[in-house]
Scaffold this active site. Structure first.
Site, PDB file in Angstrom:
ATOM      1  N   LYS A 175       1.019  -1.151   0.091  1.00  0.00           N
ATOM      2  CA  LYS A 175      -0.033  -0.064  -0.068  1.00  0.00           C
ATOM      3  C   LYS A 175       0.639   1.272   0.137  1.00  0.00           C
ATOM      4  O   LYS A 175       0.524   2.333  -0.724  1.00  0.00           O
ATOM      5  CB  LYS A 175      -0.899  -0.032   1.278  1.00  0.00           C
ATOM      6  CG  LYS A 175      -2.015  -1.089   1.271  1.00  0.00           C
ATOM      7  CD  LYS A 175      -2.756  -0.794   2.580  1.00  0.00           C
ATOM      8  CE  LYS A 175      -1.913  -1.569   3.857  1.00  0.00           C
ATOM      9  NZ  LYS A 175      -1.500  -2.767   3.739  1.00  0.00           N
ATOM     10  N   PRO A 190      10.086 -13.316   9.172  1.00  0.00           N
ATOM     11  CA  PRO A 190       9.947 -13.880   8.010  1.00  0.00           C
ATOM     12  C   PRO A 190       8.383 -13.884   7.632  1.00  0.00           C
ATOM     13  O   PRO A 190       7.685 -14.311   8.575  1.00  0.00           O
ATOM     14  CB  PRO A 190      10.555 -15.331   7.933  1.00  0.00           C
ATOM     15  CG  PRO A 190      10.690 -15.432   9.388  1.00  0.00           C
ATOM     16  CD  PRO A 190      11.073 -14.279  10.181  1.00  0.00           C
ATOM     17  N   VAL A 201       6.087  -4.134 -10.705  1.00  0.00           N
ATOM     18  CA  VAL A 201       6.952  -4.923 -11.239  1.00  0.00           C
ATOM     19  C   VAL A 201       8.218  -4.824 -10.322  1.00  0.00           C
ATOM     20  O   VAL A 201       9.336  -5.118 -10.995  1.00  0.00           O
ATOM     21  CB  VAL A 201       7.045  -5.071 -12.640  1.00  0.00           C
ATOM     22  CG1 VAL A 201       5.826  -5.737 -13.275  1.00  0.00           C
ATOM     23  CG2 VAL A 201       7.295  -3.800 -13.150  1.00  0.00           C
ATOM     24  N   GLY A 214       3.795  -0.999   8.735  1.00  0.00           N
ATOM     25  CA  GLY A 214       5.103  -0.594   8.483  1.00  0.00           C
ATOM     26  C   GLY A 214       5.013  -0.436   6.867  1.00  0.00           C
ATOM     27  O   GLY A 214       4.693  -1.266   6.201  1.00  0.00           O
ATOM     28  N   HIS A 215       5.374   0.710   6.280  1.00  0.00           N
ATOM     29  CA  HIS A 215       5.256   0.780   4.985  1.00  0.00           C
ATOM     30  C   HIS A 215       6.777   1.097   4.607  1.00  0.00           C
ATOM     31  O   HIS A 215       7.544   2.016   5.275  1.00  0.00           O
ATOM     32  CB  HIS A 215       4.576   2.237   4.505  1.00  0.00           C
ATOM     33  CG  HIS A 215       3.168   2.171   4.522  1.00  0.00           C
ATOM     34  ND1 HIS A 215       2.389   3.047   4.308  1.00  0.00           N
ATOM     35  CD2 HIS A 215       2.641   0.925   4.875  1.00  0.00           C
ATOM     36  CE1 HIS A 215       1.153   2.740   4.495  1.00  0.00           C
ATOM     37  NE2 HIS A 215       1.225   1.427   4.671  1.00  0.00           N
ATOM     38  N   GLN A 272      -2.680  -2.481   7.330  1.00  0.00           N
ATOM     39  CA  GLN A 272      -2.751  -3.819   7.131  1.00  0.00           C
ATOM     40  C   GLN A 272      -3.750  -4.197   6.138  1.00  0.00           C
ATOM     41  O   GLN A 272      -3.743  -3.599   5.177  1.00  0.00           O
ATOM     42  CB  GLN A 272      -3.415  -4.165   8.546  1.00  0.00           C
ATOM     43  CG  GLN A 272      -2.496  -4.115   9.649  1.00  0.00           C
ATOM     44  CD  GLN A 272      -2.532  -3.058  10.657  1.00  0.00           C
ATOM     45  OE1 GLN A 272      -3.702  -2.787  10.832  1.00  0.00           O
ATOM     46  NE2 GLN A 272      -1.600  -2.607  11.171  1.00  0.00           N
ATOM     47  N   THR A 308      -5.805  -8.018  13.707  1.00  0.00           N
ATOM     48  CA  THR A 308      -5.383  -6.793  14.876  1.00  0.00           C
ATOM     49  C   THR A 308      -6.821  -6.046  15.271  1.00  0.00           C
ATOM     50  O   THR A 308      -7.747  -6.617  14.867  1.00  0.00           O
ATOM     51  CB  THR A 308      -4.497  -5.932  13.783  1.00  0.00           C
ATOM     52  OG1 THR A 308      -4.125  -4.826  14.368  1.00  0.00           O
ATOM     53  CG2 THR A 308      -5.339  -5.173  12.467  1.00  0.00           C
TER      54      THR A 308
HETATM   55  P1  IMP Z   1      -1.072  -6.501  16.296  1.00  0.00           P
HETATM   56  O1  IMP Z   1      -1.649  -5.573  15.172  1.00  0.00           O
HETATM   57  O2  IMP Z   1       0.293  -5.897  16.680  1.00  0.00           O
HETATM   58  O3  IMP Z   1      -2.015  -6.663  17.550  1.00  0.00           O
HETATM   59  O4  IMP Z   1      -0.992  -7.751  15.667  1.00  0.00           O
HETATM   60  C1  IMP Z   1      -1.992  -8.662  15.365  1.00  0.00           C
HETATM   61  C2  IMP Z   1      -1.981  -9.382  14.005  1.00  0.00           C
HETATM   62  O5  IMP Z   1      -1.711  -8.567  13.089  1.00  0.00           O
HETATM   63  C3  IMP Z   1      -0.546 -10.205  13.903  1.00  0.00           C
HETATM   64  O6  IMP Z   1      -0.612 -11.422  13.324  1.00  0.00           O
HETATM   65  C4  IMP Z   1       0.437  -9.303  13.173  1.00  0.00           C
HETATM   66  O7  IMP Z   1       1.579  -9.977  12.672  1.00  0.00           O
HETATM   67  C5  IMP Z   1      -0.569  -8.637  12.155  1.00  0.00           C
HETATM   68  N1  IMP Z   1       0.122  -7.166  11.960  1.00  0.00           N
HETATM   69  C6  IMP Z   1      -0.256  -6.149  12.398  1.00  0.00           C
HETATM   70  N2  IMP Z   1       0.285  -4.979  11.491  1.00  0.00           N
HETATM   71  C7  IMP Z   1       0.514  -5.774  10.453  1.00  0.00           C
HETATM   72  C8  IMP Z   1       1.149  -5.107   9.064  1.00  0.00           C
HETATM   73  O8  IMP Z   1       1.385  -3.946   9.176  1.00  0.00           O
HETATM   74  N3  IMP Z   1       1.400  -5.901   8.040  1.00  0.00           N
HETATM   75  C9  IMP Z   1       1.136  -7.300   8.558  1.00  0.00           C
HETATM   76  N4  IMP Z   1       0.813  -7.749   9.380  1.00  0.00           N
HETATM   77  C10 IMP Z   1       0.388  -6.923  10.544  1.00  0.00           C
END
Ligand code: IMP
Length: 432
Positions: free
Chosen positions: A16, A308, A418, A40-41, A224, A239
């Site tokens: 995104k 990972p 790409v 995180g972007h 997310q 989340t």
């Molecule tokens: P929380 O948001 O830290 O409570 O994590 C809950 C779930 O959301 C976990 O599986 C995290 O790995 C996932 N998660 C939270 N933020 C991100 C994101 O920005 N990208 C991918 N997974 C996320």
């Protein structure tokens, strides 16, 4: 001029930030409307590589206004750190980065509770980012939160904390056996945060309203992905954002009416990834999964935690579902180049479940964990696509793969990426 919402259609990390960075060129205002620094972007541009957790990706264009809306939970230390990093590397944010006075604040007990709670869950741990985001949203909903506006009023903050700190200390000590926090230190630290953030604080909803009235283009950036959404996602491995990062949450998280949204761009990776625990029917635990993780120019490791990412084939059952609940107008398909080496590709079009077949995403996590993907096989292209800039120049099998994804999802692809560089994109139809 439109209001565009950019949402993730999978388990987050769809790219995104990269898409917003691209679209922001033509937008006036870019805003985040939900989640926190769990997101995180990664943005790569001429200034280098940046990992943004709270500041919207539009910040790299000096003429754009960037907002953090009321739906976001803000860790002041993280936001101030990002501001400092950006400014020290030549990106000026003063006078064009604003945060909502109604946004919630991430407090020092939130990460402690998040981490202790994960330990308590043991094998059933969610696999959170450990940033305290779940407990912060829990406190918001249980009316035990602190808002940005509160940080600006030293006296009333002290009153709030006089209740909250002993309350949270009791939880920390009695439930989790964690050391308590000192009221005076929390008060001093968060008052200081308040005074440093004060120049950025405003009613961001008014700024969006004014921008829309001027006819400006507004980009609202979700965090997310839909499969991590509290209501729609693979509960309880989700989340906790309230409002949700789904397109519907954009109106609430920015403080605008839902009728103002013109276009929903769903961002999907050309395959699937997930970090954290929970079911993922198309996960590949073999060398193809490793290739998806390691094979691209930017390997698949979480931008926030470095974990990972679990990798697998494109899940069209889940993608069709998330396109529907987001009201996706069009899709952006990212990381197509990562598939370049594969001789054969698979798209999951249904699940085998308990002796039957379904093309719906089961609500029950246990059922989804039992679901076995039914795949359609497509030939790979085994050519480098990273230099392609026009759809018609893609190898025929790559075009067929994209077209098949569009068909299975019922939404048109307007943009492909790409590679991580800004110019490594293939516009198919205009978004702006
Ligand atoms: P929380 O948001 O830290 O409570 O994590 C809950 C779930 O959301 C976990 O599986 C995290 O790995 C996932 N998660 C939270 N933020 C991100 C994101 O920005 N990208 C991918 N997974 C996320």
């Amino acid at each position: 001029m439109p209001v565009i919402v950019v949402v993730g259609g999978q388990w987050g990390d769809e790219g995104k930030g990269r898409v917003v960075d691209l679209l922001a060129q033509k937008a006036h205002l870019v805003a985040r409307y939900s989640a926190a620094n769990n997101a995180g972007h990664t943005v790569v541009n001429e200034l280098g590589e940046f990992k943004l957790h709270l500041v919207p990706a539009g910040i790299f264009y000096p003429d754009k206004v960037c907002l953090i809306g009321n739906g976001v939970v803000i860790d002041p230390a993280v936001l101030l750190g990002e501001i400092e990093d950006l400014e020290s590397r030549g990106v000026s944010v003063r006078g064009r980065l604003f945060l909502s006075d109604r946004a919630q604040v991430l407090m020092p007990w939130h990460p402690l509770i998040d981490q202790a709670d994960e330990e308590l869950r043991g094998k059933g741990a969610i696999g959170t980012t450990g940033r305290g985001v779940g407990p912060a949203f829990t406190d918001k909903v249980s009316r035990a939160g602190v808002r940005i506006a509160d940080l600006l009023d030293k006296e009333s903050l002290l009153q709030q904390l006089s209740f909250l700190v002993p309350y949270k200390n009791a939880v920390l000590e009695k439930l989790y056996g964690v050391k308590p926090l000192a009221l005076d230190r929390v008060h001093a630290e968060y008052t200081d945060f308040g005074s440093r953030l004060a120049p950025f604080v405003t009613d961001t909803a008014e700024l969006v309203e004014e921008a829309m009235a001027r006819g400006d283009t507004v980009l609202l950036e979700g965090a997310q992905g839909a499969l991590l959404d509290l209501d729609a996602g693979t509960y309880e491995y989700v989340t906790s954002s309230v409002p949700s990062s789904l397109a519907g949450g954009a109106a609430i998280g920015m403080g605008i009416g839902p009728t103002k949204i013109d276009f929903v761009l769903g961002v999907y990776k050309a395959y699937n990834t997930r970090v954290g625990n929970g079911p993922m029917p198309t996960e590949l635990l073999d060398e193809t999964g490793d290739l998806l993780r390691e094979g691209g120019p930017r390997p698949e490791y979480g931008a926030t935690t470095g974990r990972p990412r679990r990798c697998g084939w494109f899940d069209a059952v889940a993608a069709r579902y998330t396109a529907r609940i987001n009201g996706v107008t069009a899709i952006a398909l990212t990381r197509l180049d990562v598939l370049d080496q594969l001789p054969t590709l698979k798209i999951c079009t249904a699940y085998r479940l308990d002796g039957g077949m379904t093309d719906s995403l089961p609500a029950s996590g246990a059922a989804l964990a039992r679901a076995k993907p039914v795949y359609e096989e497509l030939p790979g292209w085994q050519k480098d696509t990273s230099g392609v800039r026009r759809f018609q120049d893609l190898p025929e099998n790559a075009r067929a793969y994209v077209r098949r994804i569009e068909e299975t999802m019922g939404a048109p692809a307007h943009l492909l990426s790409v590679g991580p560089e800004r110019e490594q994109a293939i516009p198919i139809k205009p978004i702006l």
